[in-house]
Design an enzyme around this catalytic site. Structure first.
Site, PDB file in Angstrom:
ATOM      1  N   LYS A 137       0.862  -1.179   0.000  1.00  0.00           N
ATOM      2  CA  LYS A 137       0.000   0.000   0.000  1.00  0.00           C
ATOM      3  C   LYS A 137       0.907   1.241   0.000  1.00  0.00           C
ATOM      4  O   LYS A 137       1.855   1.309   0.770  1.00  0.00           O
ATOM      5  CB  LYS A 137      -0.882  -0.037   1.256  1.00  0.00           C
ATOM      6  CG  LYS A 137      -2.145   0.761   1.148  1.00  0.00           C
ATOM      7  CD  LYS A 137      -3.187   0.357   2.168  1.00  0.00           C
ATOM      8  CE  LYS A 137      -4.352   1.310   2.097  1.00  0.00           C
ATOM      9  NZ  LYS A 137      -5.561   0.854   2.730  1.00  0.00           N
ATOM     10  N   GLU A 165     -19.941  -3.697  10.415  1.00  0.00           N
ATOM     11  CA  GLU A 165     -20.909  -2.855  11.125  1.00  0.00           C
ATOM     12  C   GLU A 165     -22.032  -3.692  11.736  1.00  0.00           C
ATOM     13  O   GLU A 165     -22.482  -3.417  12.859  1.00  0.00           O
ATOM     14  CB  GLU A 165     -21.490  -1.804  10.176  1.00  0.00           C
ATOM     15  CG  GLU A 165     -20.504  -0.715   9.746  1.00  0.00           C
ATOM     16  CD  GLU A 165     -19.571  -1.124   8.611  1.00  0.00           C
ATOM     17  OE1 GLU A 165     -19.726  -2.251   8.076  1.00  0.00           O
ATOM     18  OE2 GLU A 165     -18.673  -0.333   8.261  1.00  0.00           O
ATOM     19  N   ARG A 200     -25.756  -0.383   6.979  1.00  0.00           N
ATOM     20  CA  ARG A 200     -25.438  -1.813   6.927  1.00  0.00           C
ATOM     21  C   ARG A 200     -26.048  -2.567   8.107  1.00  0.00           C
ATOM     22  O   ARG A 200     -26.383  -3.729   8.016  1.00  0.00           O
ATOM     23  CB  ARG A 200     -23.919  -1.985   7.018  1.00  0.00           C
ATOM     24  CG  ARG A 200     -23.201  -1.955   5.720  1.00  0.00           C
ATOM     25  CD  ARG A 200     -23.440  -3.254   4.996  1.00  0.00           C
ATOM     26  NE  ARG A 200     -23.040  -3.166   3.614  1.00  0.00           N
ATOM     27  CZ  ARG A 200     -21.827  -3.445   3.179  1.00  0.00           C
ATOM     28  NH1 ARG A 200     -20.907  -3.847   4.006  1.00  0.00           N
ATOM     29  NH2 ARG A 200     -21.545  -3.343   1.898  1.00  0.00           N
TER      30      ARG A 200
HETATM   31  C1  TPP Z   1     -19.260  -0.961   4.814  1.00  0.00           C
HETATM   32  C2  TPP Z   1     -18.046  -0.083   4.812  1.00  0.00           C
HETATM   33  N1  TPP Z   1     -17.430   0.215   5.980  1.00  0.00           N
HETATM   34  C3  TPP Z   1     -16.326   1.007   5.979  1.00  0.00           C
HETATM   35  C4  TPP Z   1     -15.827   1.503   4.803  1.00  0.00           C
HETATM   36  C5  TPP Z   1     -14.640   2.459   4.821  1.00  0.00           C
HETATM   37  N2  TPP Z   1     -13.487   1.889   4.095  1.00  0.00           N
HETATM   38  C6  TPP Z   1     -13.174   2.254   2.839  1.00  0.00           C
HETATM   39  S1  TPP Z   1     -11.833   1.483   2.243  1.00  0.00           S
HETATM   40  C7  TPP Z   1     -11.615   0.663   3.703  1.00  0.00           C
HETATM   41  C8  TPP Z   1     -10.451  -0.264   3.872  1.00  0.00           C
HETATM   42  C9  TPP Z   1     -10.415  -1.295   2.822  1.00  0.00           C
HETATM   43  O1  TPP Z   1      -9.294  -2.094   3.038  1.00  0.00           O
HETATM   44  P1  TPP Z   1      -8.951  -3.219   1.988  1.00  0.00           P
HETATM   45  O2  TPP Z   1     -10.173  -3.926   1.582  1.00  0.00           O
HETATM   46  O3  TPP Z   1      -7.860  -4.052   2.539  1.00  0.00           O
HETATM   47  O4  TPP Z   1      -8.461  -2.406   0.728  1.00  0.00           O
HETATM   48  P2  TPP Z   1      -7.159  -1.466   0.576  1.00  0.00           P
HETATM   49  O5  TPP Z   1      -7.623  -0.063   0.731  1.00  0.00           O
HETATM   50  O6  TPP Z   1      -6.170  -1.872   1.610  1.00  0.00           O
HETATM   51  O7  TPP Z   1      -6.698  -1.724  -0.804  1.00  0.00           O
HETATM   52  C10 TPP Z   1     -12.597   0.990   4.629  1.00  0.00           C
HETATM   53  C11 TPP Z   1     -12.696   0.469   5.988  1.00  0.00           C
HETATM   54  C12 TPP Z   1     -16.519   1.181   3.626  1.00  0.00           C
HETATM   55  N3  TPP Z   1     -16.140   1.662   2.438  1.00  0.00           N
HETATM   56  N4  TPP Z   1     -17.600   0.384   3.656  1.00  0.00           N
END
Ligand code: TPP
Length: 609
Positions: free
Chosen positions: A275, A354, A382
């Site tokens: 990342k 959630e 959610r």
């Molecule tokens: C239901 C929900 N909860 C929280 C989020 C906020 N959110 C956006 S990206 C993310 C992290 C995603 O991590 P990962 O799937 O590992 O992808 P990366 O960004 O590391 O590529 C979060 C928690 C969201 N988009 N949807």
């Protein structure tokens, strides 16, 4: 090549590996320079450059469908599908969306913004292809954190059991959610990944061996692994597992994607990415500061974020009541890092979960533990069922911090915090509040924990609030009633939260004798105050930065009907429409909810009275 000439990904097919690497370098430099100017998801996009190039090299979008979970890591996909010229408008009003967008391109086949939906979308495409007799592939790219989401597991379960359908799941494993990934799944991925030797050997073979030998080697390796080693969870669920694969080695990615395409059953391709790759601060960030960055601003902004203010007040409240915080994956955005470090035994990050968080909160509350559950308004949707069935039905005393309530601006339609008031309004026992300022927020927090016994919501917006962290937090007793912020007889204006400031501006600008009422307890309404207001016979104007249906205004109309009041009324709110991305002030203007828009609405109301 000039990135600004790219119209369509077809040009990639004739490129040599060396040229593909050069392209990746150019895209990464562009992103590192461009994202800080507009704001956007920096780290996630710097990590997926080679993967997305390899995907477009091997597959044929849009016939083959690329599904990006959340959709925040797909900037390279936007560039390869001809959108680089609009990158200076990323997330701006009428500009390029920060997420996947149906309206932008035929190559965007799944919009979400919320995590964990990509595998369901993948299944949807496989079934649709079957119905339509189409042959395209479906490939989902999902992060190591998003795949732990309950909804993703539901789809993983179904697809693994499908015999006649083949989907390709790419786990983009960078060990990070926004902050570090949590839980057993993350540990399992670490275990697979920590066989770094496997990764290194894979990388070596992929760079030196010809294709047919690579195929032979992988068959031998699979045989040996099956013999010596327990299968991993994906194989147990019926998938072919390929990995771990270096997600920055284009040659290896291409080879393994082609391999996945040739396999008859569903495949999990486990790729390892960094990342923030290429950006030293973002790459070393283990907290999540660079996950999303704000647009560079020339003016220093005063105040503190509402999120920080609330978490700071909650820290101060610990002297009066020990509370437990259940945080679904938003420690950084929700500004709970300091709380988490200070009260380690009163804090858990449960991941992007959630629904689980709400059910767990209900159970802890039933055990008599005071729980604070911070949720972004949009993600609270959610957990509708758990909040209604497990918390409100049983009248459990859980205190919710509903963050990013109202229009959120640049993140756009999937992230607007417009529905929580309506959602919570219909839930029996729920008390809903929104503070006007930091002082009221602290008092409501205190009230919520010390005096309430019902489920209790404090909503607060994105953005800043006047607050000095160095002055000890004062908690004052607050009564569950509305207050008069400004006296006036010609008109009564009612709202809640910082929107009250806008009504004050309107009053001043119009120079009218208007009363302004702070409906800080949105539910239940202050009936005594409503009687007083209605008895004057003056018209009523209600302003809500929330969906109209199920909001405060309909409650006031019902109250008036019940009690036979006939005051003229008008309102400003978001009525049955989707609010796109853009600057907060531009969006308010478009919705006719800025000072000018409200002034026009009030003039019409007064004319009709
Ligand atoms: C239901 C929900 N909860 C929280 C989020 C906020 N959110 C956006 S990206 C993310 C992290 C995603 O991590 P990962 O799937 O590992 O992808 P990366 O960004 O590391 O590529 C979060 C928690 C969201 N988009 N949807």
């Amino acid at each position: 090549m000039n990135l600004f000439d790219i119209k369509d990904p077809a040009f990639l097919k004739s490129m040599k590996t060396r040229e593909l690497y050069a392209l990746a370098g150019a895209i990464r430099s562009f992103l590192a320079e461009s994202i800080p100017k507009t704001g956007g998801h920096l780290s996630s996009n710097l990590g997926t450059v080679e993967l997305i190039i390899a995907l477009h090299y091997v597959f044929n979008s849009p016939k083959d469908a690329f599904i990006f979970d959340v959709g925040h890591q797909a900037y390279t996909h936007k560039i390869l599908t001809g959108r680089i010229n609009a990158f200076d408008t990323l997330r701006q009003t009428d500009g390029l969306s920060g997420y996947i967008s149906y309206a932008e391109s035929v190559h965007d086949v799944w919009e979400s913004g919320h995590a964990g939906t990509s595998l369901s979308a993948l299944l949807g495409i496989l079934y649709a292809n079957q119905m339509k007799n189409e042959t395209g592939e479906a490939i989902a790219v999902i992060g190591d954190a998003s795949i732990t989401n309950g909804t993703a597991f539901e789809a993983l379960n179904l697809l693994g059991g499908e015999k006649d359908k083949r989907g390709i799941i790419i786990i983009n494993d960078n060990e990070m959610s926004i902050s570090r990934s949590v839980g057993a799944f993350a540990k399992m991925l670490t275990k697979i990944r920590s066989m770094k030797i496997v990764l290194r050997i894979n990388r070596m073979w992929e760079s030196i061996l010809p294709r047919f030998l690579l195929g032979l080697l992988s068959r031998i390796k699979r045989g040996v692994r099956g013999f010596l080693q327990r299968q991993n969870i994906f194989e147990d669920l019926g998938y072919m597992y390929i990995g771990p694969i270096d997600g920055h080695n284009i040659k290896g990615l291409i080879y393994n994607l082609q391999r996945a395409r040739s396999i008859k059953k569903s495949v999990v391709l486990h790729i390892i990415t960094e990342k923030g790759k290429g950006h030293p601060e973002a790459a070393n960030d283990k907290v999540g500061t660079y996950h999303g960055v704000s647009r560079a601003s020339k003016v220093a902004k005063e105040g503190m974020t509402w999120s920080r203010m609330v978490s700071h007040a909650l820290e101060a409240l610990q002297a009066h009541r020990k509370t437990f915080v259940i945080m679904p994956a938003m420690t950084v955005g929700g500004e709970f890092l300091h709380f988490a470090q200070t009260f380690k035994d009163r804090y858990v990050d449960v991941g992007i979960a959630e629904e689980h968080a709400a059910a767990m909160a209900a159970s802890m509350a039933h055990q008599g533990v005071p729980v604070f559950l911070p949720l972004y308004s949009t993600f609270s949707q959610r957990a509708f069922d758990q909040i209604l069935n497990d918390i409100c039905r049983s009248d459990h005393h859980v205190v919710f911090g509903i963050d990013r309530a109202g229009i959120v601006g640049e993140d756009g339609s999937t992230h607007q915090g417009l529905y929580d008031v309506s959602m919570f309004y219909l839930m029996p026992n729920m008390v809903i509040t929104m503070p006007y300022d930091a002082k009221e927020a602290a008092d409501l927090l205190h009230y919520g924990f010390m005096r309430q016994t019902h489920p209790f919501v404090i909503r607060y917006p994105r953005g800043l609030v006047a607050y000095d962290e160095n002055i000890p937090v004062q908690f004052n007793e607050i009564e569950p009633v509305w207050t008069v912020m400004s006296e006036g007889k010609a008109l009564s204006m009612i709202s809640y939260g910082p929107s009250l400031d806008l009504l004050m501006q309107v009053k001043k600008k119009m120079n009218i004798d208007a009363g302004i009422i702070n409906a800080r307890f949105i539910k239940p309404v202050d009936e005594d105050m409503l009687h007083q207001v209605c008895r004057t016979g003056a018209p009523l104007f209600v302003y809500e930065e929330a969906a109209n249906h199920g909001g405060l205004y309909p409650q006031i109309l019902q109250f008036m009907a019940r009690h036979g009041y006939h005051n003229k009324t008008a309102q400003a709110s978001i009525t049955d429409q989707i609010v796109p991305h853009g600057r907060y002030r531009d969006l308010l203007k478009k919705l006719k909810m800025d000072v000018k828009g409200v002034q026009e609405r009030i003039e019409a109301l007064l004319d009709a009275s």
